[in-house]
Design a protein around this motif. Structure first.
Motif, PDB file in Angstrom:
ATOM      1  N   GLY A 144       2.569   4.980  -0.657  1.00 40.60           N
ATOM      2  CA  GLY A 144       2.192   5.610  -1.913  1.00 40.60           C
ATOM      3  C   GLY A 144       2.026   4.566  -2.995  1.00 40.60           C
ATOM      4  N   HIS A 145       1.167   4.852  -3.961  1.00 36.36           N
ATOM      5  CA  HIS A 145       1.035   3.998  -5.134  1.00 36.36           C
ATOM      6  C   HIS A 145       1.171   4.870  -6.376  1.00 36.36           C
ATOM      7  CE1 HIS A 145      -0.804   1.601  -8.362  1.00 36.36           C
ATOM      8  NE2 HIS A 145      -0.430   0.547  -7.644  1.00 36.36           N
ATOM      9  N   PHE A 146       1.959   4.412  -7.342  1.00 40.97           N
ATOM     10  CA  PHE A 146       2.118   5.162  -8.589  1.00 40.97           C
ATOM     11  C   PHE A 146       1.690   4.301  -9.771  1.00 40.97           C
ATOM     12  CE2 PHE A 146       3.958   7.194 -12.222  1.00 40.97           C
ATOM     13  CZ  PHE A 146       3.853   8.547 -11.923  1.00 40.97           C
ATOM     14  N   SER A 147       0.825   4.859 -10.628  1.00 41.16           N
ATOM     15  CA  SER A 147       0.353   4.165 -11.834  1.00 41.16           C
ATOM     16  C   SER A 147       1.134   4.678 -13.043  1.00 41.16           C
ATOM     17  CB  SER A 147      -1.146   4.418 -12.049  1.00 41.16           C
ATOM     18  OG  SER A 147      -1.903   3.805 -11.025  1.00 41.16           O
ATOM     19  N   ARG A 200      -1.332   8.175  -0.548  1.00 47.00           N
ATOM     20  CA  ARG A 200      -1.275   9.012  -1.738  1.00 47.00           C
ATOM     21  C   ARG A 200      -1.210   8.115  -2.972  1.00 47.00           C
ATOM     22  NH1 ARG A 200       2.320  12.238  -4.803  1.00 47.00           N
ATOM     23  NH2 ARG A 200       1.538  14.363  -5.107  1.00 47.00           N
ATOM     24  N   ALA A 201      -2.077   8.378  -3.944  1.00 45.45           N
ATOM     25  CA  ALA A 201      -2.066   7.674  -5.232  1.00 45.45           C
ATOM     26  C   ALA A 201      -1.691   8.680  -6.307  1.00 45.45           C
ATOM     27  CB  ALA A 201      -3.434   7.060  -5.530  1.00 45.45           C
ATOM     28  N   PRO A 246      10.030   1.456  11.388  1.00 40.86           N
ATOM     29  CA  PRO A 246       8.877   2.213  11.905  1.00 40.86           C
ATOM     30  C   PRO A 246       8.673   3.519  11.146  1.00 40.86           C
ATOM     31  CG  PRO A 246      10.232   1.378  13.701  1.00 40.86           C
ATOM     32  CD  PRO A 246      11.003   1.122  12.446  1.00 40.86           C
ATOM     33  N   GLY A 247       7.445   3.736  10.688  1.00 40.94           N
ATOM     34  CA  GLY A 247       7.101   4.974  10.000  1.00 40.94           C
ATOM     35  C   GLY A 247       7.735   5.154   8.645  1.00 40.94           C
ATOM     36  N   ALA A 248       8.225   4.078   8.038  1.00 42.07           N
ATOM     37  CA  ALA A 248       8.924   4.174   6.750  1.00 42.07           C
ATOM     38  C   ALA A 248       7.986   4.613   5.631  1.00 42.07           C
ATOM     39  CB  ALA A 248       9.554   2.825   6.401  1.00 42.07           C
ATOM     40  N   SER A 249       8.589   5.079   4.526  1.00 36.17           N
ATOM     41  CA  SER A 249       7.851   5.449   3.323  1.00 36.17           C
ATOM     42  C   SER A 249       7.977   4.328   2.300  1.00 36.17           C
ATOM     43  CB  SER A 249       8.403   6.742   2.728  1.00 36.17           C
ATOM     44  OG  SER A 249       8.247   7.821   3.622  1.00 36.17           O
ATOM     45  N   VAL A 250       6.841   3.858   1.790  1.00 38.01           N
ATOM     46  CA  VAL A 250       6.802   2.749   0.842  1.00 38.01           C
ATOM     47  C   VAL A 250       6.125   3.228  -0.437  1.00 38.01           C
ATOM     48  CG1 VAL A 250       6.028   0.389   0.431  1.00 38.01           C
ATOM     49  CG2 VAL A 250       6.621   1.118   2.760  1.00 38.01           C
ATOM     50  N   LEU A 251       6.815   3.094  -1.570  1.00 37.04           N
ATOM     51  CA  LEU A 251       6.257   3.505  -2.853  1.00 37.04           C
ATOM     52  C   LEU A 251       6.020   2.264  -3.709  1.00 37.04           C
ATOM     53  CD1 LEU A 251       8.617   6.039  -2.202  1.00 37.04           C
ATOM     54  CD2 LEU A 251       6.923   6.982  -3.770  1.00 37.04           C
TER      55      LEU A 251
END
Length: 468
Positions: free
Chosen positions: A174-177, A207-208, A146-151
């Protein structure tokens, strides 16, 4: 086609609070003839960066027969979930879309009089790209607490944030290019619906983030033109730096010393070196770099017998014909230069095409000049690594189209990557640079190159994602 309607949110299968998703994971498996599985650890900035977090889960794809067999047998490492996605679906998504369409768009590589052609075959492969992204989204939804951070990492998984948002609205995504982002006029080569789907996919993230402000601004420009803005998604910039401690330690181990001795013998006593280390990706501009070296020998014949171009061009994406052809073109041109200019005691180009990290580090240490001239590059860590490792200081000849230009341009000799004559003159300037100037520039380059090492790079993204 994958349904656009979200399934009910699955119950989390774990309590993971930090998750990372990427096509390639931190480990790969090779299946031996006797049925044994051998594991090999990967490297690179992402692997280094993630070492900063102990309690994490890395979701990745099974990339070959060994990986798939490991999944089937239940073999794996703690903290890694490898997805056995249908091999045909993965091939369509990875080679057909990610590497043959999205990579080409973001690196401005199309020969537009004849390509791209977005036909029924493209639509078929796009459906596989959706399926592939959906598999990641569902796995992340299952695994995240629950509420985890995913990159989510890179262009392979551009649709995942939007899909995951539908499944698990409680997550911080989050997404990182890691690549450049195409300017809006070039991005609109894509079919309108596909362009919109890609943007909305990434905008599913809270957030990107991008490697440079230039790439972030290009993304904002595309969103503004096509969608009217970026919505509630925050945009960030994190320029990945070199891991100075690791590089300095690793570059003085015994196998690197052995490679240095072999390279010195190939170069010959008293000669200067121009070093480049690349994969044979079309964006790296290796062929024009060789043309520039030949132009240097023509325009400044005083450098004949006095300089050697050490060029490491390690094969990449050889399952695609255009990359095999490019690798062959590099080899052919190097042979032509050696045939035209070489003597009994001087080989103008020392070319190696077999990947060897220790030999790359040896070349870094020997470099008088580092040539980094990509057509377009998200960052280019070679430009950052050479000044850190160089024994006696090196001059950096750097393309203005590399992401590293934003941080290193002030102390590099900057070139237009298409200008062969200009690059040849830049090589001459670099070779004739005084020792004091070269030493001062190298020190400043190394400081800039290591300002945000991989672990801090990752932690900064995680902290920014968690902020309201």
């Amino acid at each position: 086609m994958v349904s656009e309607h979200a399934a009910p949110a699955p119950a989390p299968a774990s309590t993971a609070q930090v998750l990372v998703a990427s096509n390639r994971g931190p480990v790969s498996y090779t299946l031996g003839e006797d049925g044994t599985l051998d594991a090999k650890r990967g490297g690179g900035g992402l692997v280094s960066g993630l070492s900063a977090v102990d309690d994490k889960l890395w979701v990745c794809a099974a990339l070959g027969d060994g990986d798939r067999e490991a999944v089937r047998r239940g073999v794996g490492e703690a903290g890694v979930r490898m997805l056995d996605i249908d091999a045909g679906v993965h091939a369509d998504a990875y080679n057909g879309i990610a590497n043959s369409v999205l990579w080409f768009v973001h690196h401005l590589l199309y020969q537009t009089p004849v390509e791209p052609v977005f036909d029924a075959e493209f639509r078929r492969q796009w459906a596989s790209y959706e399926t592939y992204n959906r598999a990641f989204a569902e796995a992340l939804a299952e695994e995240a607490g629950p509420g985890a951070s995913v990159l989510v990492q890179d262009y392979h998984l551009a649709l995942v944030p939007g899909m995951l948002r539908e499944l698990r609205p409680d997550l911080r995504i989050g997404h990182f290019s890691h690549t450049p982002w195409a300017p809006v006029d070039y991005f609109r080569l894509l079919p309108d619906d596909i362009a919109e789907q890609l943007l909305r996919g990434i905008l599913g993230a809270d957030r990107a983030a991008f490697l440079t402000r230039r790439w972030a601004d290009a993304f904002i420009g595309c969103c503004t033109e096509i969608l009217g803005g970026t919505g509630r998604t925050r945009i960030g910039v994190h320029g990945l730096g070199a891991d100075a401690d690791f590089l300095r330690r690793r570059s003085h181990e015994a196998d690197v010393d052995e490679r240095m001795a072999a390279l010195r013998e190939q170069v010959g006593e008293g000669r200067k070196t121009i070093v480049r280390v690349d994969r044979t990706e079309l964006s790296k501009n290796i062929v024009r770099g060789l043309h520039a070296y030949r132009a240097l020998l023509d325009a400044h014949p005083e450098w004949r017998e006095r300089v050697v171009h050490i060029a490491f061009a390690y094969p990449s994406r050889q399952d695609l014909a255009v990359y095999r052809d490019y690798t062959a073109a590099v080899q052919t041109l190097a042979t032509e230069i050696n045939g035209a200019y070489g003597t009994e005691s001087w080989t103008p180009v020392v070319l190696h095409v077999k990947d060897d990290f220790a030999r790359s580090l040896a070349a870094y240490r020997l470099a008088d000049v580092a040539l980094v001239n990509p057509i377009r590059d998200g960052m280019n860590l070679v430009a950052k690594e050479v000044p850190v490792v160089s024994d006696h200081g090196c001059a950096l000849v750097l393309s203005r189209e590399a992401g590293a230009y934003e941080e290193l341009g002030e102390d590099a000799i900057v070139v237009n990557p298409y200008d062969v004559t200009g690059t040849a003159e830049a090589l001459h300037e670099a070779l004739t640079m005084s020792g004091d100037e070269r030493s001062g520039r190298t020190k400043r380059l190394a400081e800039a190159a290591t300002a945000l090492p991989p672990q801090q790079w990752f932690l900064d993204q995680l902290e920014a994602l968690r902020q309201e």
